[in-house]
Each structure stands twice: as C-alpha cells, then as structure tokens.
Scaffold this motif. Sequence first.
Motif, mmCIF file in Angstrom:
data_model
loop_
_atom_site.group_PDB
_atom_site.id
_atom_site.type_symbol
_atom_site.label_atom_id
_atom_site.label_comp_id
_atom_site.label_asym_id
_atom_site.label_seq_id
_atom_site.Cartn_x
_atom_site.Cartn_y
_atom_site.Cartn_z
ATOM 1 N N ASP A 13 -17.650 -13.001 2.036
ATOM 2 C CA ASP A 13 -17.158 -14.386 2.013
ATOM 3 C C ASP A 13 -15.649 -14.456 1.813
ATOM 4 O O ASP A 13 -15.066 -15.542 1.861
ATOM 5 N N ASP A 14 -15.031 -13.300 1.561
ATOM 6 C CA ASP A 14 -13.587 -13.279 1.321
ATOM 7 C C ASP A 14 -12.812 -12.991 2.610
ATOM 8 O O ASP A 14 -13.347 -12.414 3.571
ATOM 9 N N ALA A 15 -11.545 -13.391 2.601
ATOM 10 C CA ALA A 15 -10.553 -12.910 3.563
ATOM 11 C C ALA A 15 -9.481 -12.244 2.714
ATOM 12 O O ALA A 15 -8.877 -12.896 1.852
ATOM 13 N N VAL A 16 -9.283 -10.947 2.926
ATOM 14 C CA VAL A 16 -8.437 -10.156 2.022
ATOM 15 C C VAL A 16 -7.130 -9.804 2.720
ATOM 16 O O VAL A 16 -7.133 -9.281 3.839
ATOM 17 N N LEU A 17 -6.031 -10.102 2.036
ATOM 18 C CA LEU A 17 -4.701 -9.735 2.530
ATOM 19 C C LEU A 17 -4.249 -8.473 1.795
ATOM 20 O O LEU A 17 -4.136 -8.470 0.567
ATOM 21 N N VAL A 18 -3.994 -7.409 2.566
ATOM 22 C CA VAL A 18 -3.534 -6.134 2.004
ATOM 23 C C VAL A 18 -2.058 -5.970 2.350
ATOM 24 O O VAL A 18 -1.691 -5.990 3.532
ATOM 25 N N LEU A 19 -1.216 -5.810 1.319
ATOM 26 C CA LEU A 19 0.219 -5.564 1.557
ATOM 27 C C LEU A 19 0.469 -4.058 1.664
ATOM 28 O O LEU A 19 -0.302 -3.259 1.157
ATOM 29 N N SER A 20 1.564 -3.686 2.281
ATOM 30 C CA SER A 20 1.863 -2.283 2.659
ATOM 31 C C SER A 20 0.605 -1.624 3.217
ATOM 32 O O SER A 20 0.192 -0.547 2.788
ATOM 33 N N ALA A 21 0.036 -2.306 4.216
ATOM 34 C CA ALA A 21 -1.274 -1.907 4.742
ATOM 35 C C ALA A 21 -1.237 -0.624 5.551
ATOM 36 O O ALA A 21 -2.295 -0.078 5.893
ATOM 37 N N GLN A 51 -0.560 0.334 13.901
ATOM 38 C CA GLN A 51 -1.408 1.293 13.199
ATOM 39 C C GLN A 51 -2.449 0.566 12.325
ATOM 40 O O GLN A 51 -3.615 0.971 12.254
ATOM 41 N N VAL A 52 -2.020 -0.505 11.670
ATOM 42 C CA VAL A 52 -2.917 -1.275 10.803
ATOM 43 C C VAL A 52 -4.052 -1.889 11.631
ATOM 44 O O VAL A 52 -5.220 -1.894 11.229
ATOM 45 N N ARG A 53 -3.701 -2.365 12.810
ATOM 46 C CA ARG A 53 -4.714 -2.949 13.701
ATOM 47 C C ARG A 53 -5.709 -1.870 14.129
ATOM 48 O O ARG A 53 -6.923 -2.064 14.079
ATOM 49 N N ASP A 54 -5.186 -0.715 14.540
ATOM 50 C CA ASP A 54 -6.055 0.394 14.957
ATOM 51 C C ASP A 54 -6.975 0.840 13.822
ATOM 52 O O ASP A 54 -8.061 1.368 14.058
ATOM 53 N N ASN A 55 -6.519 0.641 12.610
ATOM 54 C CA ASN A 55 -7.269 1.092 11.433
ATOM 55 C C ASN A 55 -8.410 0.136 11.077
ATOM 56 O O ASN A 55 -9.193 0.419 10.194
ATOM 57 N N ALA A 57 -0.782 -6.421 6.217
ATOM 58 C CA ALA A 57 0.631 -6.759 6.393
ATOM 59 C C ALA A 57 1.477 -5.520 6.124
ATOM 60 O O ALA A 57 1.256 -4.795 5.151
ATOM 61 N N ALA A 58 2.437 -5.277 7.009
ATOM 62 C CA ALA A 58 3.283 -4.087 6.878
ATOM 63 C C ALA A 58 4.613 -4.367 7.569
ATOM 64 O O ALA A 58 4.783 -5.403 8.219
ATOM 65 N N GLY A 59 5.541 -3.409 7.402
ATOM 66 C CA GLY A 59 6.884 -3.612 7.939
ATOM 67 C C GLY A 59 7.096 -2.934 9.284
ATOM 68 O O GLY A 59 7.098 -1.706 9.368
ATOM 69 N N GLY A 60 7.245 -3.729 10.337
ATOM 70 C CA GLY A 60 7.601 -3.184 11.651
ATOM 71 C C GLY A 60 6.430 -3.066 12.600
ATOM 72 O O GLY A 60 5.264 -3.008 12.197
ATOM 73 N N ALA A 61 6.773 -3.018 13.897
ATOM 74 C CA ALA A 61 5.745 -3.041 14.951
ATOM 75 C C ALA A 61 4.891 -1.771 14.962
ATOM 76 O O ALA A 61 3.683 -1.837 15.205
ATOM 77 N N THR A 62 5.512 -0.635 14.690
ATOM 78 C CA THR A 62 4.737 0.610 14.717
ATOM 79 C C THR A 62 3.653 0.579 13.641
ATOM 80 O O THR A 62 2.490 0.928 13.881
ATOM 81 N N LYS A 63 4.050 0.132 12.460
ATOM 82 C CA LYS A 63 3.079 0.097 11.366
ATOM 83 C C LYS A 63 2.000 -0.952 11.590
ATOM 84 O O LYS A 63 0.824 -0.715 11.296
ATOM 85 N N GLY A 108 0.365 1.989 4.335
ATOM 86 C CA GLY A 108 0.688 3.019 3.352
ATOM 87 C C GLY A 108 -0.538 3.830 2.953
ATOM 88 O O GLY A 108 -1.616 3.697 3.539
ATOM 89 N N GLY A 109 -0.346 4.661 1.947
ATOM 90 C CA GLY A 109 -1.428 5.541 1.506
ATOM 91 C C GLY A 109 -2.644 4.755 1.051
ATOM 92 O O GLY A 109 -3.754 4.912 1.583
ATOM 93 N N ILE A 110 -2.456 3.886 0.080
ATOM 94 C CA ILE A 110 -3.564 3.060 -0.419
ATOM 95 C C ILE A 110 -3.958 2.025 0.623
ATOM 96 O O ILE A 110 -5.139 1.804 0.888
ATOM 97 N N GLY A 111 -2.964 1.378 1.239
ATOM 98 C CA GLY A 111 -3.243 0.317 2.201
ATOM 99 C C GLY A 111 -4.151 0.779 3.329
ATOM 100 O O GLY A 111 -5.086 0.067 3.721
ATOM 101 N N THR A 112 -3.908 1.956 3.844
ATOM 102 C CA THR A 112 -4.732 2.485 4.934
ATOM 103 C C THR A 112 -6.196 2.575 4.508
ATOM 104 O O THR A 112 -7.105 2.162 5.248
ATOM 105 N N LEU A 113 -6.417 3.089 3.311
ATOM 106 C CA LEU A 113 -7.799 3.255 2.834
ATOM 107 C C LEU A 113 -8.438 1.916 2.481
ATOM 108 O O LEU A 113 -9.643 1.718 2.690
ATOM 109 N N LEU A 114 -7.628 0.986 1.962
ATOM 110 C CA LEU A 114 -8.176 -0.348 1.671
ATOM 111 C C LEU A 114 -8.637 -1.032 2.958
ATOM 112 O O LEU A 114 -9.730 -1.589 3.022
#
Length: 216
Positions: free
Chosen positions: A38-46, A77-81, A68-74, A48-54
């Motif tokens: 029922d949640d929508a979760v926002l992960v910052l530095s997504a 990657q977050v989308r692919d994850n 959420a992360a800094g820059g198009a490359t990241k 990163g090490g923890i962010g990727t696993l979250l």
Amino acid sequence: MENLYPIPDDLSADVAVAMVGTGATTLGLLHATQPTVDDAVLVLSAAGGIGTLLVQSLHREGIFVVGAAGGATKTAQVRDNGADIAVDYSDPDWPERLASAPRVSVVMDGVGGRIGRQALELLAPGGRIILYGWASGSPTEIATTDLISRQLTATWALGPRMVPPGGWDALRSTSLERAATGEFRPLITRFPLSEAAAAHAAVEGRTARGKVILTV
Ligand SMILES: NC(=O)c1ccc[n+]([C@@H]2O[C@H](COP(=O)([O-])OP(=O)(O)OC[C@H]3O[C@@H](n4cnc5c(N)ncnc54)[C@H](OP(=O)(O)O)[C@@H]3O)[C@@H](O)[C@H]2O)c1
C-alpha cells in the motif's frame, strides 16, 4: 572471533564484504520501516550501495518504488534495477517531475540537506521518513511543526530498537544468504588497494556506482 561470518559457497569475498555491511544495513532499514504494497517508497541515492539493494528489495515485494539519484547514468541504472520511476535530483525542480506519480508515503533518506528536505515535502499526510545518514553533509531538517501539520513520523534508523530479534548477527547472515541465492544483486565498484586515493575521489565526486570496495 565474534565478527567472523562464513562466506556461502559461490559468493566471492568482495561481494561478501559488501553484504556484511551494506546488505545488513538494508535489511535493518526494511525491518525498521515495514513497507507494504500500500506504500509508495521514495529511495534517495538510489544508485548507491544501500539504495541499489533497497530498490531491488522493494520491487521484489511488489511495492511501488521511486528511485532518486544524481545524473542520467545513475537514473538509468535505477530504472534497470526495478524502480517504477527514476528521477534525477541534480535538477533542483525534481519534485515537480513526480506530480503525476502516486503520492509518496515513505522516504528512505541517507542523503539529507536540500534533497532530503525536498523529499520530506513530497510525503503524503500520515507518511513516514526514515533517516539513516547525510551523504550531502547535513541531515534533513525537520521541525515539530512538519510532523504535527502533516501527521508525519520521522525515525532515526538502526539504533538498538530498530533491528529484529537476532540483532546484527542475524541481519549479516541473512544478507550473505540473500546474495548467495541472487535475491540481493549488489552493485560494486572495485579499486585495487594501491588506488585507494582514486576510490576516495570517486566517492567524493559521486562517480562511483554502488558499493566501493578496495581489493588486495
Ligand atoms: N553502508 C552502510 O553500511 C551504512 C550504514 C549506516 C549508514 N549508512 C549511510 O547510508 C547512506 C548511504 O550509504 P551507502 O554506503 O549506500 O552510500 P552510497 O549511497 O553508495 O554513496 C553516497 C551517495 O550519496 C549521494 N550524495 C548526495 N550528496 C552527496 C555529496 N554532497 N557528496 C557525496 N555523495 C553525495 C551520492 O549519490 P548521487 O550522486 O546519486 O547523489 C553518493 O553516491 C550514507 O549516508 C551512509 O552514511 C551506510
């Protein structure tokens, strides 16, 4: 001896190192937050090490996740994850990009500063923010009036009451198992020990992806 953990078969030592620290912290955060479908979760530095696993863990549970992360490359990657939405917070107006997204009910905040504050503003009434670091240099500023006016809950993570029965030992063992079964797919950037200065520069310059590990 109490901090020795057997490395499961098929898991390399460097991945195991990442799991004992970052993986265990990720599991502690999930335990402390108890997100549901029922949640929508926002992960910052997504990215990163923890962010990727979250992001991986939340996606696996069927929970809507905004990374959420800094820059198009990241953000790619977050989308692919597995993130449902990936947003680039190097754009100061990044919250506006989430205007048509489901309202955020949980924020996982290891960044703080301006970005953490913007994330707090995105929270729906009754939402919760879990703080676990301030990579930006300062923790997210939260006033009691924020909590009162929007019925928010703010929690500092990873204190003794935040870890499940079994404590950190159980979290570290579970984390190693999850990596061995492929449930956790940590992102790791490796540097030889002789290039430790470059590793530090990559962390400081935010160019490293995932967990940074020095190899010998
Ligand atoms: N790893 C652990 O076991 C552990 C345990 C307890 C607490 N923590 C805390 O959890 C947070 C995340 O840890 P992590 O190990 O997974 O690190 P990480 O997310 O891999 O690295 C930190 C990220 O923070 C972002 N960031 C934002 N502003 C920054 C700035 N001014 N300078 C440098 N980076 C900045 C960068 O991502 P973007 O470029 O995408 O912004 C950077 O990649 C940190 O606050 C850390 O102190 C970690």
